[in-house]
Design a protein around this motif. Structure first.
Motif, PDB file in Angstrom:
ATOM      1  N   ARG A   8       0.853  -1.187   0.000  1.00  0.00           N
ATOM      2  CA  ARG A   8       0.000   0.000   0.000  1.00  0.00           C
ATOM      3  C   ARG A   8       0.888   1.236   0.000  1.00  0.00           C
ATOM      4  NH1 ARG A   8       0.807  -3.386   4.494  1.00  0.00           N
ATOM      5  NH2 ARG A   8       0.977  -2.233   6.424  1.00  0.00           N
ATOM      6  N   GLY A  13      -8.556  -4.531  -3.545  1.00  0.00           N
ATOM      7  CA  GLY A  13      -7.715  -3.644  -2.761  1.00  0.00           C
ATOM      8  C   GLY A  13      -8.512  -2.894  -1.713  1.00  0.00           C
ATOM      9  N   TYR A  54      -9.147   1.138   0.103  1.00  0.00           N
ATOM     10  CA  TYR A  54      -9.053   2.590  -0.029  1.00  0.00           C
ATOM     11  C   TYR A  54      -9.602   3.176   1.258  1.00  0.00           C
ATOM     12  CZ  TYR A  54     -10.136   7.371  -1.457  1.00  0.00           C
ATOM     13  OH  TYR A  54     -10.210   8.732  -1.534  1.00  0.00           O
ATOM     14  N   TRP A  86      -5.267   6.796   1.392  1.00  0.00           N
ATOM     15  CA  TRP A  86      -4.284   5.793   0.971  1.00  0.00           C
ATOM     16  C   TRP A  86      -5.038   4.692   0.222  1.00  0.00           C
ATOM     17  CZ3 TRP A  86      -4.651   0.688   2.474  1.00  0.00           C
ATOM     18  CH2 TRP A  86      -5.434   0.404   3.593  1.00  0.00           C
ATOM     19  N   HIS A  87      -4.286   3.884  -0.533  1.00  0.00           N
ATOM     20  CA  HIS A  87      -4.873   2.748  -1.236  1.00  0.00           C
ATOM     21  C   HIS A  87      -3.811   1.682  -1.443  1.00  0.00           C
ATOM     22  CE1 HIS A  87      -3.599   5.332  -4.743  1.00  0.00           C
ATOM     23  NE2 HIS A  87      -4.179   6.253  -3.999  1.00  0.00           N
ATOM     24  N   GLY A  88      -4.253   0.444  -1.613  1.00  0.00           N
ATOM     25  CA  GLY A  88      -3.314  -0.649  -1.798  1.00  0.00           C
ATOM     26  C   GLY A  88      -4.016  -1.976  -1.969  1.00  0.00           C
ATOM     27  N   TYR A 128      -4.237  -0.546   8.271  1.00  0.00           N
ATOM     28  CA  TYR A 128      -4.300  -1.445   7.112  1.00  0.00           C
ATOM     29  C   TYR A 128      -5.206  -2.642   7.363  1.00  0.00           C
ATOM     30  CZ  TYR A 128      -2.772  -4.624   3.425  1.00  0.00           C
ATOM     31  OH  TYR A 128      -2.745  -5.497   2.362  1.00  0.00           O
TER      32      TYR A 128
END
Length: 144
Positions: A60, A79, A81, A106-108, A140
């Motif tokens: 991420r 993913g 977000y 954030w994103h991942g 996360y």
């Protein structure tokens, strides 16, 4: 009238082969491995930077914001977000995220599955990205 130039053809990509120009995301801005291919680089006449980003499982980016906002188009995988103060959202292929100007997010990828998205950064004369602190493990893993 002139024909538009083709910068990159996504359908030409072979599985597990990275297009020319792909680079690993900077370690100071990513936790885990992310691959970034700029489809339109900074300084181009459109004033729009477009990147194809693949996050390997568990990867991420840090918290960050965009002065003019950002549009994410999820093209493969699953993913996460999250915007500051909001719960983590699950992203699926076909989802479109519109991060508003200045909104910290954030994103991942998921812990066990990769995710790829196209990132559109518009009006780059206002700036492309302001990188902030890393996403914590608690943040996360907080998807419910």
């Amino acid at each position: 009238m002139s024909q538009p130039s083709i910068l990159f053809r996504l359908s030409d990509e072979k599985p597990h082969q990275r297009p020319a120009g792909t680079q690993q995301g900077a370690a100071e801005n990513f936790n885990g491995v992310a691959w970034v291919t700029l489809l339109t680089p900074p300084g181009n006449p459109t004033d729009c930077v477009v990147g194809d980003v693949t996050f390997e499982p568990g990867a991420r980016n840090n918290w960050h914001s965009h002065a003019a906002g950002q549009i994410l188009l999820v093209t493969n995988g699953l993913g996460y977000y999250q915007e500051a103060g909001q719960p983590v959202r699950l992203l699926r292929q076909g989802d479109v995220i519109k991060a508003q100007p200045g909104v910290k997010h954030w994103h991942g990828a998921l812990p066990r599955q990769a995710m790829t998205h196209i990132a559109l950064n518009v009006n780059t004369e206002k700036g492309i990205v302001t990188w902030l602190q890393p996403v914590t493990e608690h943040e996360y893993t907080s998807y419910r």
